[in-house]
Scaffold this motif. Structure first.
Motif, short mmCIF file in Angstrom:
data_model
loop_
_atom_site.label_atom_id
_atom_site.label_comp_id
_atom_site.label_asym_id
_atom_site.label_seq_id
_atom_site.Cartn_x
_atom_site.Cartn_y
_atom_site.Cartn_z
N PHE A 153 0.89 -1.45 -0.02
CA PHE A 153 0.00 0.09 -0.05
C PHE A 153 0.87 1.41 -0.05
O PHE A 153 2.02 1.37 0.24
N SER A 154 0.23 2.59 -0.32
CA SER A 154 1.21 3.61 -0.48
C SER A 154 0.31 4.80 0.22
O SER A 154 -0.79 4.63 0.22
N ARG A 173 6.95 -10.27 -8.64
CA ARG A 173 5.76 -9.49 -7.90
C ARG A 173 6.17 -8.44 -7.07
O ARG A 173 5.27 -7.53 -6.95
N GLY A 174 7.10 -8.55 -6.45
CA GLY A 174 7.30 -7.12 -5.61
C GLY A 174 7.72 -6.09 -6.49
O GLY A 174 7.42 -4.82 -6.12
N ARG A 175 8.22 -6.24 -7.56
CA ARG A 175 8.77 -5.09 -8.30
C ARG A 175 7.43 -4.39 -9.20
O ARG A 175 7.27 -3.23 -9.10
N TRP A 176 6.33 -5.53 -9.73
CA TRP A 176 5.28 -5.17 -10.01
C TRP A 176 4.32 -4.01 -8.80
O TRP A 176 3.82 -3.22 -9.25
N HIS A 180 3.25 -0.53 -9.12
CA HIS A 180 1.56 0.01 -9.06
C HIS A 180 1.33 0.90 -7.90
O HIS A 180 0.59 1.78 -8.19
N GLU A 181 2.17 0.87 -6.83
CA GLU A 181 2.05 1.92 -5.85
C GLU A 181 2.60 3.26 -6.42
O GLU A 181 2.01 4.36 -6.04
N LEU A 182 3.70 3.29 -7.28
CA LEU A 182 3.93 4.41 -7.71
C LEU A 182 3.09 4.95 -8.67
O LEU A 182 2.88 6.18 -8.41
N GLY A 183 2.16 4.20 -9.17
CA GLY A 183 1.31 4.78 -10.12
C GLY A 183 0.15 5.28 -9.14
O GLY A 183 -0.35 6.34 -9.54
N ALA A 204 -2.40 -0.43 -15.00
CA ALA A 204 -2.09 0.10 -16.25
C ALA A 204 -0.66 0.97 -16.33
O ALA A 204 0.11 0.80 -17.15
N PHE A 205 -0.52 1.77 -15.13
CA PHE A 205 0.71 2.36 -15.14
C PHE A 205 1.73 1.60 -14.91
O PHE A 205 2.87 1.56 -15.46
#
Length: 342
Positions: A153-154, A173-176, A180-183, A204-205
Motif C-alpha cells: 500500500f502507499s 511480484r514485488g517489482r510489480w 503499482h504503488e508508484l502509479g 495500467a501504469f
C-alpha cells in the motif's frame, strides 16, 4: 489481536480494556506492564506522546471493501511507526528530495511514459525499483508480518510519499507492486480510495512503466515460445504471466497464442512461484544505519528512542540490519549529512 483475546491474556474483561482505550480511564502500572508483556511492547510505549495519524482516506489499500478493520488498523499503525522512523532519519541525514509529479489528470499509460522520460529511463528495463523510488524521495518500508497479506500500500503524509511492500511475494511480484504503488502516488494524490477503478489505473501504469510499449515491441519475438518468454521476463525483470499479458495487451500475440502461453506458463509453475531474480530491498536503510553505527548509534538505540522493540523496527526495514545493529548507544555529535542514493 482482538480485545477478547487480549483480555484473556492479561486477565481483564474486554469491557475494562475498552474503557482504557476509549473512555480515558487510566490503568494502574501493573496493568500497563501486563499489557506491555502481552503485546511485546516496552512499558514506556504506553506513556509516550501521540504518534502520527495517517488517515485511511489517503491510503491505497488493495480490495479496500474486503479489508477487515483489524488488518486496516494494523497497516495504519505500521505506517505511523514508519513515519516516525522516517522523521528521525530525516533529522540525521539530508535525503533525496521528493520528485514525484502530480499526474492526476493524465491517462495512466501516458503518465508512466511521462515519468519514464523525466527519470531518463528511455525504453530500457527499469532498474531496481526500490532504489529508484528512494532516489526520487519515496520512503520505502517493508510490511510487518501482521500486515503481510495486504501485499502493498502507499500514502502521502505531510508531503512525503511512502510505499510499503510485503517480503512474502516473489521478487518479480514485488517489482510489480512497487510500480503499482508508484502509479497510485502520481495518479491519485490526495484522492480517497475508489476501489477497482483506481486499482486498474495503477496496474495500467505499472504495465507501461515496467514494460514500455516501445521497448517490448523492439525485443518481443513474433511467435514466442515458453523459452522466449523466460528470456524476456528475465531481461525485463517481471513475472512470466505479466510479460505474456503485456504481449496480448499490445497486440503482439493473438488471443489463441495468449491462452496457450498462459497454460504453458502455469503448467511450468510460473503462476505459483518464480524467484528467477534477486529480491529488491532498500539501499537507503543499510546506508543510514551503517553511517550511524560509526557514531555508536544502533538499531536498538532507535528502538529505545521510539519506545518499541528492535524486532518491530526490523520488520519495517526489510530485515536488513542484523549484522550492524550493535549494542552501542548514541554518542552525541551526529550531524545532518547528505546521503547519496545511486
Amino acid at each position: 489481536m482482538t480485545k477478547v483475546a487480549l483480555s484473556e491474556k492479561v486477565g481483564l474483561s474486554a469491557r475494562r480494556l475498552a474503557a482504557f482505550e476509549n473512555e480515558g480511564e487510566l490503568p494502574p502500572d501493573a496493568t500497563v506492564q501486563a499489557l506491555a508483556d502481552a503485546l511485546d511492547f516496552p512499558f514506556r510505549f504506553f506513556y509516550r506522546s501521540t504518534p502520527p495519524n495517517p488517515s485511511q482516506d489517503g491510503v491505497s489499500f488493495r480490495s479496500f471493501s474486503r479489508l477487515t478493520a483489524g488488518r486496516r488498523d494494523a497497516a495504519l499503525a505500521a505506517a505511523a511507526l514508519a513515519v516516525e522512523v522516517a522523521a528521525w532519519i530525516d533529522e540525521q541525514f539530508q535525503l533525496p528530495s521528493v520528485e514525484i509529479p502530480d499526474l492526476r489528470d493524465v491517462e495512466p499509460t501516458t503518465a508512466a511514459a511521462v515519468l519514464r522520460a523525466e527519470w531518463a529511463l528511455g525504453d530500457e528495463p527499469a532498474p531496481n525499483m526500490i532504489h529508484l523510488l528512494e532516489a526520487h524521495g519515496v520512503r520505502v518500508y517493508s510490511l510487518t508480518d501482521d500486515c503481510a497479506e495486504l501485499d502493498a500500500f502507499s500514502l502521502w503524509f505531510d508531503g512525503v510519499p511512502f510505499v510499503f511492500l510485503t517480503r512474502h511475494k516473489s521478487p518479480e511480484r514485488g517489482r510489480w507492486d512497487a510500480a503499482h504503488e508508484l502509479g497510485h502516488l502520481v495518479l491519485h494524490l490526495g484522492a480517497p480510495p475508489q476501489g477497482r477503478e483506481q486499482e486498474n489505473e495503477a496496474d495500467a501504469f505499472a504495465a507501461e512503466f515496467l514494460l514500455p510499449e516501445g521497448g517490448v515491441q523492439a525485443t518481443a519475438p513474433r511467435y514466442p515460445s515458453l523459452p522466449d518468454i523466460r528470456r524476456e521476463k528475465l531481461a525485463w525483470r517481471v513475472s512470466a504471466l505479466a510479460y505474456v499479458r503485456r504481449l496480448h495487451q499490445l497486440g503482439i500475440i493473438r488471443e489463441r497464442q495468449y491462452r496457450s502461453l498462459v497454460i504453458e506458463a502455469s503448467q511450468a509453475g510460473y503462476r505459483r512461484v518464480e524467484g528467477d531474480i534477486d529480491r529488491e530491498v532498500s539501499q537507503l536503510v543499510p546506508k543510514v544505519f551503517a553511517m550511524l553505527h560509526q557514531d555508536g548509534v544502533s538499531l536498538p538505540h532507535l528502538a529505545a528512542e521510539l519506545q518499541v522493540t528492535a524486532n518491530e523496527l526490523r520488520g519495517l526495514l526489510f530485515s536488513t540490519l542484523a549484522v550492524i545493529e550493535g549494542e552501542g548507544n548514541a554518542v552525541g555529535g551526529v550531524t545532518n549529512r547528505h546521503l547519496r542514493i545511486v
